[in-house]
Write a protein that holds these residues in place. Structure first.
Motif, mmCIF file in Angstrom:
data_model
loop_
_atom_site.group_PDB
_atom_site.id
_atom_site.type_symbol
_atom_site.label_atom_id
_atom_site.label_comp_id
_atom_site.label_asym_id
_atom_site.label_seq_id
_atom_site.Cartn_x
_atom_site.Cartn_y
_atom_site.Cartn_z
ATOM 1 N N ARG A 517 0.822 -1.210 0.000
ATOM 2 C CA ARG A 517 0.000 0.000 0.000
ATOM 3 C C ARG A 517 0.857 1.262 0.000
ATOM 4 O O ARG A 517 0.578 2.222 -0.736
ATOM 5 C CB ARG A 517 -0.941 -0.014 1.214
ATOM 6 N N ALA A 518 1.917 1.272 0.803
ATOM 7 C CA ALA A 518 2.786 2.444 0.850
ATOM 8 C C ALA A 518 3.483 2.654 -0.490
ATOM 9 O O ALA A 518 3.620 3.792 -0.969
ATOM 10 C CB ALA A 518 3.815 2.280 1.964
ATOM 11 N N ARG A 519 3.926 1.546 -1.123
ATOM 12 C CA ARG A 519 4.596 1.672 -2.425
ATOM 13 C C ARG A 519 3.633 2.176 -3.492
ATOM 14 O O ARG A 519 3.982 3.007 -4.331
ATOM 15 C CB ARG A 519 5.151 0.315 -2.854
ATOM 16 N N LEU A 520 2.397 1.647 -3.466
ATOM 17 C CA LEU A 520 1.407 2.093 -4.448
ATOM 18 C C LEU A 520 1.086 3.565 -4.246
ATOM 19 O O LEU A 520 1.008 4.336 -5.218
ATOM 20 C CB LEU A 520 0.143 1.247 -4.338
ATOM 21 N N ASN A 521 0.902 3.986 -2.990
ATOM 22 C CA ASN A 521 0.622 5.402 -2.723
ATOM 23 C C ASN A 521 1.748 6.293 -3.235
ATOM 24 O O ASN A 521 1.517 7.351 -3.819
ATOM 25 C CB ASN A 521 0.414 5.624 -1.225
ATOM 26 N N ALA A 522 3.017 5.843 -3.016
ATOM 27 C CA ALA A 522 4.150 6.643 -3.485
ATOM 28 C C ALA A 522 4.174 6.721 -5.010
ATOM 29 O O ALA A 522 4.506 7.761 -5.589
ATOM 30 C CB ALA A 522 5.450 6.033 -2.968
ATOM 31 N N SER A 523 3.791 5.620 -5.676
ATOM 32 C CA SER A 523 3.802 5.615 -7.146
ATOM 33 C C SER A 523 2.690 6.460 -7.736
ATOM 34 O O SER A 523 2.679 6.714 -8.948
ATOM 35 C CB SER A 523 3.680 4.183 -7.659
ATOM 36 N N SER A 620 12.784 31.060 2.801
ATOM 37 C CA SER A 620 13.110 30.453 1.517
ATOM 38 C C SER A 620 12.071 29.453 1.028
ATOM 39 O O SER A 620 12.315 28.248 0.982
ATOM 40 C CB SER A 620 14.466 29.732 1.627
ATOM 41 N N PRO A 621 10.869 29.915 0.708
ATOM 42 C CA PRO A 621 9.869 28.966 0.227
ATOM 43 C C PRO A 621 10.330 28.295 -1.059
ATOM 44 O O PRO A 621 10.876 28.932 -1.948
ATOM 45 C CB PRO A 621 8.643 29.849 -0.005
ATOM 46 N N ARG A 622 10.119 26.977 -1.143
ATOM 47 C CA ARG A 622 10.513 26.242 -2.336
ATOM 48 C C ARG A 622 9.619 26.654 -3.494
ATOM 49 O O ARG A 622 8.412 26.790 -3.345
ATOM 50 C CB ARG A 622 10.386 24.745 -2.090
ATOM 51 N N ALA A 623 10.184 26.818 -4.653
ATOM 52 C CA ALA A 623 9.404 27.185 -5.836
ATOM 53 C C ALA A 623 8.424 26.073 -6.156
ATOM 54 O O ALA A 623 8.665 24.905 -5.884
ATOM 55 C CB ALA A 623 10.339 27.437 -7.023
ATOM 56 N N ALA A 624 7.287 26.470 -6.766
ATOM 57 C CA ALA A 624 6.277 25.477 -7.128
ATOM 58 C C ALA A 624 6.855 24.423 -8.059
ATOM 59 O O ALA A 624 6.555 23.243 -7.954
ATOM 60 C CB ALA A 624 5.092 26.183 -7.775
ATOM 61 N N GLU A 625 7.721 24.862 -9.000
ATOM 62 C CA GLU A 625 8.304 23.913 -9.933
ATOM 63 C C GLU A 625 9.155 22.880 -9.205
ATOM 64 O O GLU A 625 9.172 21.697 -9.564
ATOM 65 C CB GLU A 625 9.147 24.649 -10.979
ATOM 66 N N ASP A 626 9.901 23.326 -8.161
ATOM 67 C CA ASP A 626 10.731 22.394 -7.400
ATOM 68 C C ASP A 626 9.871 21.346 -6.707
ATOM 69 O O ASP A 626 10.225 20.165 -6.683
ATOM 70 C CB ASP A 626 11.557 23.152 -6.352
ATOM 71 N N SER A 627 8.725 21.778 -6.123
ATOM 72 C CA SER A 627 7.827 20.832 -5.459
ATOM 73 C C SER A 627 7.324 19.800 -6.445
ATOM 74 O O SER A 627 7.263 18.596 -6.143
ATOM 75 C CB SER A 627 6.647 21.580 -4.827
ATOM 76 N N ALA A 628 6.952 20.231 -7.638
ATOM 77 C CA ALA A 628 6.458 19.295 -8.647
ATOM 78 C C ALA A 628 7.548 18.321 -9.063
ATOM 79 O O ALA A 628 7.297 17.132 -9.263
ATOM 80 C CB ALA A 628 5.948 20.076 -9.864
ATOM 81 N N GLN A 629 8.786 18.812 -9.178
ATOM 82 C CA GLN A 629 9.894 17.933 -9.564
ATOM 83 C C GLN A 629 10.165 16.882 -8.486
ATOM 84 O O GLN A 629 10.413 15.711 -8.797
ATOM 85 C CB GLN A 629 11.142 18.768 -9.826
ATOM 86 N N VAL A 630 10.108 17.281 -7.211
ATOM 87 C CA VAL A 630 10.328 16.328 -6.122
ATOM 88 C C VAL A 630 9.265 15.248 -6.136
ATOM 89 O O VAL A 630 9.541 14.050 -5.978
ATOM 90 C CB VAL A 630 10.351 17.061 -4.765
ATOM 91 N N THR A 631 8.010 15.657 -6.349
ATOM 92 C CA THR A 631 6.907 14.689 -6.408
ATOM 93 C C THR A 631 7.127 13.704 -7.546
ATOM 94 O O THR A 631 6.941 12.483 -7.384
ATOM 95 C CB THR A 631 5.569 15.419 -6.591
ATOM 96 N N ALA A 632 7.518 14.198 -8.712
ATOM 97 C CA ALA A 632 7.743 13.324 -9.866
ATOM 98 C C ALA A 632 8.885 12.353 -9.614
ATOM 99 O O ALA A 632 8.821 11.178 -9.999
ATOM 100 C CB ALA A 632 8.027 14.176 -11.112
ATOM 101 N N MET A 633 9.940 12.804 -8.930
ATOM 102 C CA MET A 633 11.077 11.928 -8.620
ATOM 103 C C MET A 633 10.646 10.792 -7.682
ATOM 104 O O MET A 633 11.026 9.632 -7.878
ATOM 105 C CB MET A 633 12.213 12.742 -8.000
ATOM 106 N N LYS A 634 9.847 11.115 -6.678
ATOM 107 C CA LYS A 634 9.380 10.087 -5.751
ATOM 108 C C LYS A 634 8.492 9.075 -6.471
ATOM 109 O O LYS A 634 8.553 7.872 -6.213
ATOM 110 C CB LYS A 634 8.604 10.738 -4.608
ATOM 111 N N ARG A 635 7.704 9.556 -7.360
ATOM 112 C CA ARG A 635 6.805 8.686 -8.123
ATOM 113 C C ARG A 635 7.616 7.698 -8.971
ATOM 114 O O ARG A 635 7.338 6.485 -8.964
ATOM 115 C CB ARG A 635 5.901 9.562 -8.986
ATOM 116 N N ARG A 636 8.644 8.208 -9.686
ATOM 117 C CA ARG A 636 9.469 7.335 -10.526
ATOM 118 C C ARG A 636 10.233 6.321 -9.684
ATOM 119 O O ARG A 636 10.360 5.156 -10.059
ATOM 120 C CB ARG A 636 10.443 8.181 -11.360
ATOM 121 N N ALA A 637 10.728 6.753 -8.531
ATOM 122 C CA ALA A 637 11.477 5.837 -7.660
ATOM 123 C C ALA A 637 10.585 4.709 -7.158
ATOM 124 O O ALA A 637 11.012 3.542 -7.098
ATOM 125 C CB ALA A 637 12.056 6.615 -6.480
ATOM 126 N N ALA A 638 9.342 5.022 -6.819
ATOM 127 C CA ALA A 638 8.425 3.990 -6.348
ATOM 128 C C ALA A 638 8.102 3.002 -7.454
ATOM 129 O O ALA A 638 8.050 1.783 -7.230
ATOM 130 C CB ALA A 638 7.146 4.640 -5.821
#
Length: 812
Positions: A517-523, A620-638
């Motif tokens: 379940r955790a892996r699916l949620n991350a993906s 130093s708020p993270r840029a919106a683009e950076d947040s989207a990139q981090v999310t995409a990286m986690k998704r690919r790793a899962a």
């Protein structure tokens, strides 16, 4: 030896002579329970009276039992005329007068003025039949009225109601029980086991202020208490309570029995305090143990004692073992995300209509059964709760896993003990094909339907309200409602999500075990919240734009902050241009947005500015683009991790990817569907406010927001000019809302009660509560396990304190 005509209550033991009620109370009295003294006019007296008028009651009853419906009504009318001729034999009246006088002399306290004359038929309160309420009893009578009161009780077994309920029994010969009428402070009924489910070791108490007659007649809603009575330690405790609104109480005065209006403070107060509830529960449990059977007890409490007035055997066949409101688990977790804590009456009416037309009719089409007496929505303390058990039942009928339901709706994951049997396999196959057709059709039609819902919002603006009459506005509202009923895709889209989750769970659990379940949620990160994520990213981008533009930054960080003049203060800035674009795209959304009474962001832009303002001091708020990139990286790793777990099983990986893409697609559709449904909600809100402006202008309402305190039918009456009580209805519901706002019901409710103060007190005694000072109760927003520092987020200003890895706890 001739049979006695009059017996004191302690001597009443033979139901054939004194009836079931008197025999039961006589047994309780001999066992030492508190029972008011009484005199029984035995069945010998009614037989004597019937002989004196020459009426063959046994033969007449036999003819009634076998007669057809039309003949039965005619014969019953004839026999009622015969019974009307009955008179109490003189020797019975003489013995009764002596017995009542003796009872008065032996009773401590003041002279008895008012009496209760009660039925006690031989087939009443027995192990086979209860017949509660089938026969007549009369309260508040003088001794001089006995001669007329007793025949009226005798005749009450010769009614169509009594015949229908006892038609397989022998002639219900009637004894009559006469007791002093107690000046009850509270009264009601209590059950030594759950009267619906048969659950043992619980007592259910129903209570009303004053006499119990309105409760027995079904004319008032009682307070209800469910008490756990464990056979061993720990001590009994109130598990659930539901306190009703009581406008009056039937009480005993010097003038007789009257209905007395309750003061505002007493209307919402419990009829019994908790100590008396527990004492009564113990008394009922003791009575059941002594009688060696579960019992339904009628009770009353006066200034001196807690009295037992009746004890009926709970017949085994009277306990229902099916899914019903009383056996269900209810949750408001989902509704708390999209509706205010206390929704408007109009919002609740729309919710109930949507559940019927948008959800339940589809389950019926699939072949699922909804047991009689089972609701999908229930309103408790003004809050909506969804019947988790009912939806678990639907899943079980379709041979799915009911546990998945609680992950999406809340609840406690307990298996449902009752409910319709699973559908046959061919019916499940038919339902599967029908559901697949609905899902595929939703995927094809979604984009067009979303555009159509967006067009719904293009209704006349407020300044055009004078162009449309209330009747015309009602027609417009009815038209968009009809379009929603005919074209709504919510059921199919949610079904697509559930179907894909179920299949992926079956695929992954074998390869990943408990981690699946955790892996699916991350993906799936970002898949089901594209629109919501973009909304958050846009707010972050606006905060960054304000930081880069000195006039905007100065305005947002000014102290004291006055957002009302933001348009003049920000005129000509890039920030204001981008902010207006944001309102164009998301202005139809809002807090508690599923309730039409809730304002949209376009109505309260100052609130949105406050959210942006709260982000500015964050370092130093993270840029919106950076947040989207981090999310995409986690998704690919899962996804890479899942691919490795399949190893050489390429066919399983291909199957997983197909279903994963389908889930990805339908999660996005679910989010888009909700986003576009809010266009419909915003359109309905605008039309309703235009109607409200008409009503205010013509004096039919005081304030435009008053409309949300009315129901659809009442709005129609106002539009037609016939609803003259509009302000009165609104005032009553506003007062009721103020009262309900002070209540804090549980997020999850079992059966017909709610979280009690006793439960809250129990929580407060837990070690965690002692160390923290308070125990927070709530529900997770998704399945899985996480660990990290807890961060309380109570206002937008708290957002700046959140750090990566925090576990966020926030009210919704």
């Amino acid at each position: 030896m001739p049979e006695p005509l009059i017996l004191p209550l302690p001597d009443c033991s033979d139901p054939r002579l004194v009836g079931g009620k008197a025999a039961g109370l006589g047994a309780l009295l001999r066992l030492g329970f508190q029972v008011p003294p009484g005199i029984c006019v035995t069945t010998g007296a009614v037989r004597l009276a019937i002989r004196e008028i020459g009426f063959d009651a046994e033969a007449a009853w036999a003819r009634l039992v076998t007669a057809g419906p039309a003949d039965r009504v005619q014969r019953l009318h004839e026999y009622q005329q015969q019974m009307a001729r009955l008179a109490v034999p003189p020797q019975v009246l003489h013995e009764l007068d002596d017995a009542l006088q003796t009872l008065e002399l032996n009773r401590p306290g003041s002279r008895v003025r008012w009496w209760a004359v009660r039925s006690s038929a031989i087939d009443e309160d027995g192990p086979r039949l209860s017949l509660a309420g089938a026969y007549r009893s009369r309260l508040g009578l003088l001794r001089e009225e006995m001669a007329s009161a007793i025949p009226s009780v005798w005749a009450s077994c010769w009614t169509l109601s009594a015949l229908t309920r006892a038609r397989d029994a022998r002639l219900p010969t009637m004894a009559v029980l006469i007791q002093p009428l107690l000046a009850a402070r509270a009264a009601g009924v209590a059950f030594s086991c759950h009267p619906v489910t048969g659950e043992p070791h619980v007592v259910v108490v129903n209570a009303v202020p004053g006499l119990a007659e309105p409760l027995v007649n079904g004319t008032v809603t009682p307070d209800s208490f469910l008490i756990d009575m464990p056979p061993a330690q720990p001590a009994p405790r109130v598990r659930q309570r539901a306190i009703s609104e009581k406008s009056s109480a039937r009480i005993v005065t010097e003038q007789g029995v009257v209905d007395h209006a309750l003061s505002p403070s007493r209307r919402a107060a419990p009829s019994l305090d908790e100590a008396d509830v527990l004492r009564l529960a113990q008394l009922v449990t003791q009575a059941a143990a002594c009688l060696k059977t579960d019992v339904d007890v009628e009770w009353a409490q006066d200034e001196t004692a807690l009295w037992l007035l009746q004890a009926r055997v709970i017949a085994p066949h009277s306990v229902r073992t099916g899914l019903s409101d009383a056996t269900s688990t209810w949750s408001r977790a989902n509704f708390k995300e999209t509706m205010p804590d206390l929704p408007s009456p109009l919002g609740l009416a729309f919710l109930e209509e949507f559940m019927e037309h948008g959800i339940l009719r589809h389950y019926r089409a699939l072949g699922c059964r909804i047991p009689a007496g089972t609701s999908s929505i229930r309103i408790v303390a003004g809050r909506p709760y969804i019947n988790v058990s009912l939806f678990q039942s639907f899943t079980a009928q379709l041979r799915g896993d009911p546990r998945l339901v609680t992950e999406q709706m809340g609840g406690e994951g307990a298996p449902i003990p009752y409910g319709p049997a699973p559908l046959s396999w061919w019916k499940v196959a038919r339902a599967g094909l029908l559901m697949e057709a609905k899902i595929r059709r939703a995927a094809r039609r979604a984009e067009g339907w979303f555009r159509e819902m967006k067009d719904m919002a293009r209704v006349p603006q407020d300044d055009d309200a004078t162009l449309s009459s209330p009747a015309a506005l009602l027609r417009q509202l009815s038209a968009i409602n009809q379009r929603l009923r005919e074209r709504d895709l919510t059921f199919a889209i949610v079904g697509g999500v559930s179907q894909a989750f179920m299949v992926l769970g079956l695929l992954l659990e074998r390869r990943l075990g408990l981690e699946w379940r955790a892996r699916l949620n991350a993906s799936l990160q970002g898949s089901g919240a594209v629109i919501s994520a973009n909304q958050i990213y846009r707010l972050t981008a606006l905060a960054e734009a304000a930081c880069r533009e000195p006039p905007a930054r100065a305005f947002l960080l000014a102290e004291p902050w006055r957002p009302q003049g933001f348009r003049a203060a920000l005129a000509g800035t890039t920030f204001l241009t981008k902010f207006d674009v944001y309102l164009r795209d998301y202005g139809h959304r809002g807090l508690a947005e599923s309730d039409v009474a809730s304002p949209r962001f376009a109505d309260i832009p100052e609130y949105v500015l406050g959210v942006i303002r709260a982000q500015l001091p964050a370092p130093s708020p993270r840029a919106a683009e950076d947040s989207a990139q981090v999310t995409a990286m986690k998704r690919r790793a899962a996804l890479d991790d899942i691919r490795q777990r399949f190893g050489r099983r390429r066919h399983e990986w291909i199957c997983f990817r197909w279903w994963h893409r389908r889930l990805d697609r339908f999660l996005a559709l679910r989010e888009a569907n909700r986003h576009h449904l809010m266009y419909f909600s915003a359109a309905a809100r605008r039309l309703e406010l235009q109607m409200a402006d008409h009503f205010v202008a013509t004096g039919r309402l005081t304030h435009r927001e008053d409309l949300f305190f009315l129901l659809p039918e009442e709005i129609r009456l106002l539009a037609e000019g016939t609803g003259l009580r509009g302000p009165e209805w609104v005032a009553q519901r506003r007062a009721e809302g103020d009262r309900l706002a002070r209540e804090t019901p549980s997020d999850v409710i079992r059966g017909l009660g709610e979280l009690t103060q006793a439960s809250a007190d129990h929580d407060a005694q837990q070690p965690e509560a002692k160390s923290l000072g308070v125990l927070l109760r709530g529900l997770p927003i998704g399945a899985g396990v996480g660990e990290g520092p807890v961060r309380l987020v109570l206002t937008p200003a708290d957002a700046g304190t959140v750090r990566r890895g925090d576990v966020i706890v926030t009210p919704v």
